[in-house]
Design an enzyme around this catalytic site. Structure first.
Site, PDB file in Angstrom:
ATOM      1  N   LYS A  53       0.853  -1.184   0.000  1.00  0.00           N
ATOM      2  CA  LYS A  53       0.000   0.000   0.000  1.00  0.00           C
ATOM      3  C   LYS A  53       0.898   1.246   0.000  1.00  0.00           C
ATOM      4  CE  LYS A  53       0.297   1.406   4.564  1.00  0.00           C
ATOM      5  NZ  LYS A  53      -0.151   1.867   5.822  1.00  0.00           N
ATOM      6  N   HIS A 100      -1.142  -5.941   5.370  1.00  0.00           N
ATOM      7  CA  HIS A 100      -0.587  -6.710   6.480  1.00  0.00           C
ATOM      8  C   HIS A 100      -1.319  -6.429   7.773  1.00  0.00           C
ATOM      9  CE1 HIS A 100       1.121  -2.837   7.488  1.00  0.00           C
ATOM     10  NE2 HIS A 100       1.340  -3.294   8.687  1.00  0.00           N
ATOM     11  N   LYS A 117      -3.896 -13.140   9.060  1.00  0.00           N
ATOM     12  CA  LYS A 117      -4.935 -14.136   8.824  1.00  0.00           C
ATOM     13  C   LYS A 117      -5.648 -14.516  10.122  1.00  0.00           C
ATOM     14  CE  LYS A 117      -5.615 -18.041   5.832  1.00  0.00           C
ATOM     15  NZ  LYS A 117      -4.959 -18.778   4.763  1.00  0.00           N
ATOM     16  N   GLU A 131      -2.641   5.838  17.241  1.00  0.00           N
ATOM     17  CA  GLU A 131      -1.294   5.405  17.637  1.00  0.00           C
ATOM     18  C   GLU A 131      -0.681   6.399  18.604  1.00  0.00           C
ATOM     19  OE1 GLU A 131       1.210   3.779  14.110  1.00  0.00           O
ATOM     20  OE2 GLU A 131       0.037   5.451  13.372  1.00  0.00           O
ATOM     21  N   ASP A 180      -3.004   6.544   4.291  1.00  0.00           N
ATOM     22  CA  ASP A 180      -2.116   5.591   4.960  1.00  0.00           C
ATOM     23  C   ASP A 180      -2.900   4.538   5.739  1.00  0.00           C
ATOM     24  OD1 ASP A 180       0.472   4.646   5.816  1.00  0.00           O
ATOM     25  OD2 ASP A 180       0.008   5.460   7.796  1.00  0.00           O
ATOM     26  N   HIS A 231      -6.284   0.069   5.386  1.00  0.00           N
ATOM     27  CA  HIS A 231      -6.537  -0.921   6.432  1.00  0.00           C
ATOM     28  C   HIS A 231      -7.943  -0.865   7.027  1.00  0.00           C
ATOM     29  CE1 HIS A 231      -2.355  -1.522   6.029  1.00  0.00           C
ATOM     30  NE2 HIS A 231      -1.973  -0.479   6.719  1.00  0.00           N
ATOM     31  N   LYS A 281      -2.267   9.881  14.560  1.00  0.00           N
ATOM     32  CA  LYS A 281      -0.920   9.703  15.124  1.00  0.00           C
ATOM     33  C   LYS A 281      -0.783  10.595  16.355  1.00  0.00           C
ATOM     34  CE  LYS A 281       2.061   8.442  11.246  1.00  0.00           C
ATOM     35  NZ  LYS A 281       2.361   7.094  11.739  1.00  0.00           N
TER      36      LYS A 281
HETATM   37  P1  NDP Z   1      12.133   3.368   2.039  1.00  0.00           P
HETATM   38  O1  NDP Z   1      12.211   4.732   1.436  1.00  0.00           O
HETATM   39  O2  NDP Z   1      12.695   3.130   3.380  1.00  0.00           O
HETATM   40  O3  NDP Z   1      12.847   2.339   1.055  1.00  0.00           O
HETATM   41  C1  NDP Z   1      12.683   2.404  -0.323  1.00  0.00           C
HETATM   42  C2  NDP Z   1      13.644   1.442  -0.993  1.00  0.00           C
HETATM   43  O4  NDP Z   1      13.471   1.593  -2.407  1.00  0.00           O
HETATM   44  C3  NDP Z   1      15.111   1.693  -0.690  1.00  0.00           C
HETATM   45  O5  NDP Z   1      15.734   0.444  -0.525  1.00  0.00           O
HETATM   46  C4  NDP Z   1      15.597   2.344  -1.977  1.00  0.00           C
HETATM   47  O6  NDP Z   1      16.934   2.003  -2.233  1.00  0.00           O
HETATM   48  C5  NDP Z   1      14.759   1.634  -3.004  1.00  0.00           C
HETATM   49  N1  NDP Z   1      14.683   2.320  -4.292  1.00  0.00           N
HETATM   50  C6  NDP Z   1      14.129   3.527  -4.588  1.00  0.00           C
HETATM   51  N2  NDP Z   1      14.259   3.776  -5.917  1.00  0.00           N
HETATM   52  C7  NDP Z   1      14.875   2.699  -6.465  1.00  0.00           C
HETATM   53  C8  NDP Z   1      15.263   2.340  -7.789  1.00  0.00           C
HETATM   54  N3  NDP Z   1      15.026   3.126  -8.853  1.00  0.00           N
HETATM   55  N4  NDP Z   1      15.878   1.147  -7.975  1.00  0.00           N
HETATM   56  C9  NDP Z   1      16.134   0.322  -6.921  1.00  0.00           C
HETATM   57  N5  NDP Z   1      15.773   0.605  -5.651  1.00  0.00           N
HETATM   58  C10 NDP Z   1      15.165   1.779  -5.434  1.00  0.00           C
HETATM   59  O7  NDP Z   1      10.593   2.947   1.959  1.00  0.00           O
HETATM   60  P2  NDP Z   1       9.815   1.917   2.903  1.00  0.00           P
HETATM   61  O8  NDP Z   1      10.633   0.686   3.021  1.00  0.00           O
HETATM   62  O9  NDP Z   1       9.388   2.586   4.135  1.00  0.00           O
HETATM   63  O10 NDP Z   1       8.477   1.637   2.073  1.00  0.00           O
HETATM   64  C11 NDP Z   1       8.432   0.822   0.912  1.00  0.00           C
HETATM   65  C12 NDP Z   1       6.979   0.576   0.555  1.00  0.00           C
HETATM   66  O11 NDP Z   1       6.337  -0.088   1.623  1.00  0.00           O
HETATM   67  C13 NDP Z   1       6.157   1.837   0.314  1.00  0.00           C
HETATM   68  O12 NDP Z   1       5.212   1.586  -0.693  1.00  0.00           O
HETATM   69  C14 NDP Z   1       5.435   2.049   1.624  1.00  0.00           C
HETATM   70  O13 NDP Z   1       4.210   2.710   1.448  1.00  0.00           O
HETATM   71  C15 NDP Z   1       5.192   0.618   2.036  1.00  0.00           C
HETATM   72  N6  NDP Z   1       4.994   0.424   3.462  1.00  0.00           N
HETATM   73  C16 NDP Z   1       5.981   0.762   4.347  1.00  0.00           C
HETATM   74  C17 NDP Z   1       5.806   0.544   5.685  1.00  0.00           C
HETATM   75  C18 NDP Z   1       6.869   0.856   6.666  1.00  0.00           C
HETATM   76  O14 NDP Z   1       6.618   0.699   7.867  1.00  0.00           O
HETATM   77  N7  NDP Z   1       8.039   1.295   6.245  1.00  0.00           N
HETATM   78  C19 NDP Z   1       4.538  -0.029   6.217  1.00  0.00           C
HETATM   79  C20 NDP Z   1       3.584  -0.369   5.206  1.00  0.00           C
HETATM   80  C21 NDP Z   1       3.822  -0.139   3.897  1.00  0.00           C
HETATM   81  P3  NDP Z   1      18.082   3.110  -2.353  1.00  0.00           P
HETATM   82  O15 NDP Z   1      18.202   3.677  -0.983  1.00  0.00           O
HETATM   83  O16 NDP Z   1      19.225   2.318  -2.811  1.00  0.00           O
HETATM   84  O17 NDP Z   1      17.580   4.128  -3.337  1.00  0.00           O
END
Ligand code: NDP
Length: 446
Positions: free
Chosen positions: A123, A153, A157, A191, A210, A215, A314
């Site tokens: 999401k 998530h 389940k 939260e 969000d 959710h 939040k």
């Molecule tokens: P982050 O910004 O922490 O991580 C994003 C990742 O994407 C990094 O590893 C970054 O790598 C990589 N990335 C970005 N552009 C590219 C590219 N062109 N090629 C390869 N890698 C790339 O985001 P989150 O992990 O927080 O979130 C990811 C997804 O999960 C989002 O859709 C978010 O909405 C969802 N989500 C997140 C939650 C959370 O708690 N974090 C909870 C629920 C959903 P690099 O640094 O090398 O660019």
């Protein structure tokens, strides 16, 4: 089940470390995916096999085979390199910023995907009904719908099954869950955490996208759906989709049935929190809300006329994660019995899952005086954490927990009148101090 590969695109990110790898670790530990290889990919220059292996070990508590590939996942050539490293049908998890996910999916059109490839998307899925529909049509050009997992998530389940069991495995509650007996339903996820350094994502999303659009609408769907014939994923998802298709804003006036607010500086759990607008990385001119409320109607025979109030905020002093069913007052309490002041309520609390039934009876002391009592019970916890359950569903090709294409679009359709009104400025952005119970002008009643 051997030679499975989980490809994580965006493997250096927050989601991977905090939720995805612990989920994968629990799945491996429980023996559900023998032979799982974890391939990590991201742009980072200073990551390599050793660093990825260490990240997996630290976050998953397991040491499965791993491989790190530096890749720009918006480029077909890089994606081909990543896919070539996979043994067996891969599950590709897009742990990427949403706009990068859309570009990576478009790039995959130029790549021959191995037979049996599953796509797992996070999401927010799109930013509107229209963009979700565009992403859906792109995805179905890549793999069949049953191999597309749009992750939610939030409800693992076990929680979904707990609600279905509560509703449909006894004669006590279900006969009461309709507009004859129910006054209103509140679904609340407040939260006691602030932004926690996630401005880059959150400032573009806000509480409505969000939490509520994703959710909380899923909880609403499970609370309002008609009884499924079985736990078959198709059957379950059909019934949930029926309920969400019938869901709309309570009235045509978003100012009357929505609230948006943003926290100001305050004390939260013994910590001084800056106001949201002062948090690093936040652009105050975006006017992103940290708390959203909506009142919805479910236009079915069962629920017509019952308001469903959804709220998520939040930096609220008391963390609260529950659905509260408020029952109508008894038609008449005999003269002579006093003290029937509070309505009867069924509370379904999430994580840990429990139920509590608050109602009025002749408690201890004067039998003419009614007292509120609470009957409560704990539900069993699932074997796996929510992301473990999500990944298990992916590897077992069971889409029960994932959001079907049409439902992803419906959920945007439901909130769009509100997002349009907020953008147009017809609903004011209220304030509440961090650590408080939220804005004074709330729509909640429980
Ligand atoms: P982050 O910004 O922490 O991580 C994003 C990742 O994407 C990094 O590893 C970054 O790598 C990589 N990335 C970005 N552009 C590219 C590219 N062109 N090629 C390869 N890698 C790339 O985001 P989150 O992990 O927080 O979130 C990811 C997804 O999960 C989002 O859709 C978010 O909405 C969802 N989500 C997140 C939650 C959370 O708690 N974090 C909870 C629920 C959903 P690099 O640094 O090398 O660019």
């Amino acid at each position: 089940m051997t030679d499975q590969t989980l490809i994580i695109l965006g493997a250096s990110g927050d989601l991977t470390a905090r939720l995805l790898l612990p989920g994968a670790g629990a799945l491996i530990k429980a023996g559900h995916v023998p032979g799982l290889t974890l391939i990590g990919a991201a742009l980072e220059e200073d990551w390599d096999d050793a660093r990825w292996r260490q990240r997996v070990h630290d976050a998953a508590g397991q040491t499965p085979p791993t491989r790190w590939i530096r890749a720009d996942v918006t480029r077909a050539d890089d994606l081909r390199t990543v896919l070539d490293a996979a043994a067996g049908p891969p599950a590709i998890f897009f742990a990427l910023p949403p706009a990068v996910t859309a570009r990576a999916c478009a790039a995959l059109l130029d790549v021959d995907l191995p037979e049996g490839t599953r796509l797992v998307l996070e999401k927010p899925f799109g930013t509107s009904a229209e963009s979700a529909a565009e992403l859906n049509s792109l995805l179905t050009r890549l793999v069949p719908e049953e191999r597309i997992h749009r992750v939610d998530h939030f409800l693992g389940k076990s929680t979904v099954l707990n609600i279905l069991g509560l509703r449909f495995a006894n004669r006590i509650f279900e006969p009461l869950l309709n507009s004859t007996h129910v006054e209103s339903v509140d679904i609340v996820f407040d939260e006691n955490l602030g932004l926690e350094n996630r401005a880059g994502y959150y400032d573009h999303a806000g509480a409505l996208a969000d939490m509520i659009q994703s959710h909380l609408l899923q909880i609403l769907g499970i609370l309002t759906m008609e009884p499924p014939i079985s736990l078959d994923a198709g059957e379950f998802r059909d019934r949930k989709a029926d309920a969400l298709r019938a869901t709309r804003l309570w009235s045509e006036d978003p100012a009357a049935c929505s609230r948006r607010a943003r926290y100001t500086a305050g004390d939260l759990s013994g910590r001084r929190l800056p106001g949201y607008a002062q948090e690093p990385g936040v652009d105050p001119s975006r006017a992103t809300e940290t708390l959203a409320e909506l009142v919805l109607a479910v236009d079915t025979w069962r629920w017509a006329g019952v308001p469903f109030r959804l709220r998520s905020g939040k930096a609220i002093g008391n963390s609260r994660k529950e659905a509260v069913v408020t029952f109508r007052r008894p038609p008449r309490v005999p003269d002579g019995l006093t003290g029937c002041d509070e309505p009867d309520r069924l509370r379904i609390t999430f994580g840990p899952d429990r139920i509590a039934l608050d109602f009025n009876i002749n408690g201890p002391g004067d039998p003419f005086e009614l007292d509120p009592v609470t009957l409560s019970a704990e539900f069993g916890a699932g074997e796996l954490p929510p992301y473990g359950e999500v990944l298990r569903g992916v590897f077992e090709d069971d889409p029960m927990l994932s959001i079907r294409a049409d439902v992803a679009e419906q959920c945007w359709r439901i909130v769009e009148p509100v997002t349009a009104a907020w953008r147009a400025g017809t609903v004011p952005l209220l304030d509440y101090p961090a650590g408080s119970t939220g804005p004074e002008d709330s729509l909640l009643t429980s």
